[in-house]
Design an enzyme around this catalytic site. Structure first.
Site, PDB file in Angstrom:
ATOM      1  N   SER A   1    -193.718 -21.981 -85.507  1.00  0.00           N
ATOM      2  CA  SER A   1    -193.573 -21.397 -84.358  1.00  0.00           C
ATOM      3  C   SER A   1    -194.285 -20.849 -83.262  1.00  0.00           C
ATOM      4  CB  SER A   1    -192.231 -20.603 -84.542  1.00  0.00           C
ATOM      5  OG  SER A   1    -192.437 -19.214 -85.366  1.00  0.00           O
ATOM      6  N   GLY A   2    -195.467 -20.119 -84.276  1.00  0.00           N
ATOM      7  CA  GLY A   2    -196.568 -19.341 -83.394  1.00  0.00           C
ATOM      8  C   GLY A   2    -195.796 -17.466 -84.953  1.00  0.00           C
ATOM      9  N   GLY A   3    -194.768 -17.800 -84.783  1.00  0.00           N
ATOM     10  CA  GLY A   3    -194.543 -15.963 -85.954  1.00  0.00           C
ATOM     11  C   GLY A   3    -194.742 -16.119 -87.147  1.00  0.00           C
ATOM     12  N   VAL A   4    -194.417 -14.753 -87.754  1.00  0.00           N
ATOM     13  CA  VAL A   4    -195.190 -14.299 -88.726  1.00  0.00           C
ATOM     14  C   VAL A   4    -194.497 -14.978 -89.818  1.00  0.00           C
ATOM     15  CG1 VAL A   4    -195.032 -12.597 -90.936  1.00  0.00           C
ATOM     16  CG2 VAL A   4    -195.413 -12.450 -88.200  1.00  0.00           C
ATOM     17  N   ASP A   5    -192.535 -15.765 -89.836  1.00  0.00           N
ATOM     18  CA  ASP A   5    -192.037 -16.221 -91.079  1.00  0.00           C
ATOM     19  C   ASP A   5    -193.046 -17.877 -91.334  1.00  0.00           C
ATOM     20  OD1 ASP A   5    -190.455 -13.677 -91.568  1.00  0.00           O
ATOM     21  OD2 ASP A   5    -189.673 -14.874 -89.570  1.00  0.00           O
ATOM     22  N   SER A   6    -192.991 -18.507 -90.366  1.00  0.00           N
ATOM     23  CA  SER A   6    -193.471 -19.446 -90.646  1.00  0.00           C
ATOM     24  C   SER A   6    -195.340 -20.014 -90.701  1.00  0.00           C
ATOM     25  CB  SER A   6    -193.068 -20.929 -88.952  1.00  0.00           C
ATOM     26  OG  SER A   6    -193.679 -20.115 -88.004  1.00  0.00           O
ATOM     27  N   THR A   7    -195.778 -18.952 -90.228  1.00  0.00           N
ATOM     28  CA  THR A   7    -197.072 -18.685 -91.052  1.00  0.00           C
ATOM     29  C   THR A   7    -197.068 -18.436 -92.343  1.00  0.00           C
ATOM     30  OG1 THR A   7    -197.529 -17.873 -88.524  1.00  0.00           O
ATOM     31  CG2 THR A   7    -199.384 -17.590 -90.476  1.00  0.00           C
TER      32      THR A   7
ATOM     33  N   LYS B   1    -187.962  -8.819 -94.290  1.00  0.00           N
ATOM     34  CA  LYS B   1    -189.790  -9.235 -92.892  1.00  0.00           C
ATOM     35  C   LYS B   1    -190.632  -8.774 -93.609  1.00  0.00           C
ATOM     36  CE  LYS B   1    -190.763 -10.989 -89.003  1.00  0.00           C
ATOM     37  NZ  LYS B   1    -189.891 -12.424 -89.181  1.00  0.00           N
TER      38      LYS B   1
ATOM     39  N   HIS C   1    -173.305   7.623 -97.635  1.00  0.00           N
ATOM     40  CA  HIS C   1    -174.255   6.538 -97.592  1.00  0.00           C
ATOM     41  C   HIS C   1    -175.575   6.946 -97.910  1.00  0.00           C
ATOM     42  CE1 HIS C   1    -171.397   3.166 -96.237  1.00  0.00           C
ATOM     43  NE2 HIS C   1    -170.595   4.451 -95.208  1.00  0.00           N
TER      44      HIS C   1
ATOM     45  N   GLU D   1    -178.032   5.077 -98.010  1.00  0.00           N
ATOM     46  CA  GLU D   1    -179.054   4.405 -98.145  1.00  0.00           C
ATOM     47  C   GLU D   1    -179.507   3.918 -96.526  1.00  0.00           C
ATOM     48  OE1 GLU D   1    -174.867   1.970 -97.757  1.00  0.00           O
ATOM     49  OE2 GLU D   1    -175.635   3.652 -99.070  1.00  0.00           O
TER      50      GLU D   1
ATOM     51  N   CYS E   1    -168.447   4.702-100.719  1.00  0.00           N
ATOM     52  CA  CYS E   1    -168.192   5.233 -99.974  1.00  0.00           C
ATOM     53  C   CYS E   1    -167.120   4.324-100.352  1.00  0.00           C
ATOM     54  CB  CYS E   1    -168.408   4.311 -98.666  1.00  0.00           C
ATOM     55  SG  CYS E   1    -167.531   4.561 -97.036  1.00  0.00           S
ATOM     56  N   TYR E   2    -166.660   2.496 -99.382  1.00  0.00           N
ATOM     57  CA  TYR E   2    -165.664   1.714-100.465  1.00  0.00           C
ATOM     58  C   TYR E   2    -165.908   1.844-101.632  1.00  0.00           C
ATOM     59  CZ  TYR E   2    -162.630  -1.932-100.805  1.00  0.00           C
ATOM     60  OH  TYR E   2    -160.936  -2.930-101.690  1.00  0.00           O
TER      61      TYR E   2
ATOM     62  N   GLY F   1    -167.418  -0.410 -97.488  1.00  0.00           N
ATOM     63  CA  GLY F   1    -166.520  -1.416 -97.057  1.00  0.00           C
ATOM     64  C   GLY F   1    -165.385  -0.973 -95.884  1.00  0.00           C
TER      65      GLY F   1
END
Length: 508
Positions: free
Chosen positions: A219-225, A364, A164, A166, A82-83, A55
């Site tokens: 939308s034609g995108g991955v998520d909505s499909t 994603k 970090h 990660e 870190c923080y 942070g």
């Protein structure tokens, strides 16, 4: 809610999402929560580990985000990053002070005692201005930075590091996190795409009852499909009604191609032609923010018209992802708006529908894995990201149908050559930008004064940072030659070699 996972308390680090991703990539469910989440809420998860993120604050600042680490240690082993390490030291009786020499960027940790299978001198990524000058009682400092500051310490129920692990810049960072989760905390793998898919299907069936139907905007995108495919698999085709709107701002032949893909997947889709609605309102509009607002408002109007054709539905599905949820509750406060979100303004909230968001716990890459489990073809799952406002923000300057036609033709050549040459899947995102300038050229022994098009291609893992793709000269020459020969109105092609940062991936 998944029990026996990792609870990550967010203290405002820009890297917090990466911690969650790394845990999940190792097969352990992780959940981000605000730093001040009540202890009872954390206990309900029965976490196998608790991680305190980094942070921007100092632990002794009046407005610093703090909480009792002693209480957390009674629930599960703790990792401070870190923080998080500084808060742990401060709360357990150590001392944290401003550093005379800040440690930002690459550094090196020299391990006095090894706790994981990594190098004894480890290259790491740091980002801090405070240091621990006195370790808390019962803690052992086992790693020092190049400036001789404590970089790692351990106790009976905790590990803590000033770097970090990660981020990809840290050498053997994943090995460190793996040792913490599986060796120190005895975590078990409880998160895989197959388990996630079964969990989501059961959750959908538990929410949508009887004869209720779901409306899903595509939308034609991955998520909505993936959302539409999940819902259809869980409930059946007759209970999931999808709407795909042609805004006139899609790529060449995109509306027809995508509808064909949806038919392959067995989705019930209403294709709605709204080209006139969008293009008439965008005619002559130049400012990118104005374009976004017009597109957002018009989409809502059009969606309401399409909804009337679908029939009665009780639920509205959206492709909200976990990063969207995280950002909405981030402790970092309001950040500067670089540009409005690429989503076209959200869906209507006055339709009287209940909201269902099957992907809201997922990143994603997890969405793509679920899509593969559901049988969605790779060509669909790995399509490059395409902005909600479409080509409107890749046409710099006023929107005209003539310029949209030019941009679609150029884009079709560029993307087609990427696919033909086996480059498409190596690139995170590629597109063309039509610039609002003209330059002198020579074509067919005649002087021309025509448009300039910029090509863009970047590599990335999550879109947060990106590097331009280094095409070879022969490929670039071939694409440029095709564009200037085949697309009337263009006589010059340039290539964008800007990384993110300092630039953004899209131009507007």
């Amino acid at each position: 809610m998944v029990e026996h996972g990792v609870v990550i308390l967010d203290f405002g680090s820009q890297y917090t999402q990466l911690i969650a991703r790394r845990c999940r990539e190792m097969g352990v469910f992780s959940e981000l929560m605000l730093f001040d989440t009540p202890l009872e809420e954390i206990k309900r998860r029965k976490p196998v580990a608790i991680i305190l993120s980094g942070g921007p604050n100092s632990v002794d600042e009046p407005q610093a985000p703090v909480r009792s680490v002693r209480e957390l240690l009674q629930v599960a082993p703790v990792l401070g990053i870190c923080y998080g390490m500084q808060l742990l030291a401060h709360d357990l009786g150590g001392k944290v002070e401003r550093a005379t020499k800040r440690e930002y960027g690459f550094n090196e940790v020299h391990w006095k005692k090894k706790i994981f299978n990594g190098p004894s001198s480890q290259k790491v990524w740091m980002s801090h201005g405070d240091v621990i000058t006195k370790a808390p009682p019962g803690a052992e400092v086992i790693g020092l930075s190049a400036s001789d500051h404590p970089a790692a310490m351990v106790g009976e129920r905790f590990w803590a590091v000033q770097f970090h692990p990660e981020v990809a810049h840290t050498e053997s960072g994943v090995d460190f996190l793996r040792a913490f989760l599986f060796d120190f905390c005895k975590a078990k793998e409880n998160w895989s795409s197959h388990l996630i898919t079964d969990h989501l299907l059961n959750d959908i069936r538990g929410k949508v009852k009887g004869d209720e139907r779901v409306l899903c905007a595509l939308s034609g995108g991955v998520d909505s499909t993936v959302v539409a495919t999940l819902l259809t698999k869980a409930l059946g085709r007759d209970k999931v009604k999808c709407v795909f709107v042609d805004t006139g701002l899609l790529r060449k032949d995109e509306f027809e191609k995508v509808q064909g893909m949806y038919a392959e997947l067995g989705l019930d889709v209403l294709g709605y032609d709204a080209r006139h609605d969008f293009l008439s309102k965008l005619s002559g509009v130049e400012d990118p923010e104005a374009k976004r607002k017009i597109i957002g408002h018009t989409f809502i109007e059009v969606f309401k018209k399409a909804f009337a054709k679908v029939g009665t539905c009780q639920w509205l599905a959206q492709g909200t992802l976990y990063p969207d949820v995280i950002e909405s509750v981030s402790p970092r406060g309001t950040s500067v708006t670089i540009k409005s979100h690429h989503n076209v303004g959200g869906l209507p909230k006055d339709l009287g529908l209940k909201l269902i968001e099957p992907l809201r716990e997922l990143f994603k890459d997890e969405v793509r894995k679920i899509g593969a489990d559901l049988g969605i073809p790779k060509k669909f799952l790995w399509r490059h990201p395409f902005p909600g406002p479409g080509l409107a923000i890749r046409l710099i300057g006023p929107i005209t149908e003539e310029d949209l036609h030019i941009l679609k033709e150029v884009d079709a050549i560029y993307i087609g050559e990427l696919e033909k040459n086996g480059l498409y899947d190596k690139i995170w995102q590629a597109f063309c930008v039509l610039l609002p300038v003209k330059t002198v050229g020579v074509q067919g022994d005649n002087r021309t004064y025509d448009k300039v098009v910029a090509l863009r291609a970047v590599t990335s893992t999550d879109g947060m940072t990106a590097d331009w793709y280094p095409f070879d000269a022969k490929f670039m020459a071939h694409v440029s030659n095709r564009i200037t020969n085949e697309v009337r109105g263009v006589n010059r092609v340039v290539y964008d070699v800007t990384s993110k940062p300092p630039g953004t991936i899209e131009w507007e």
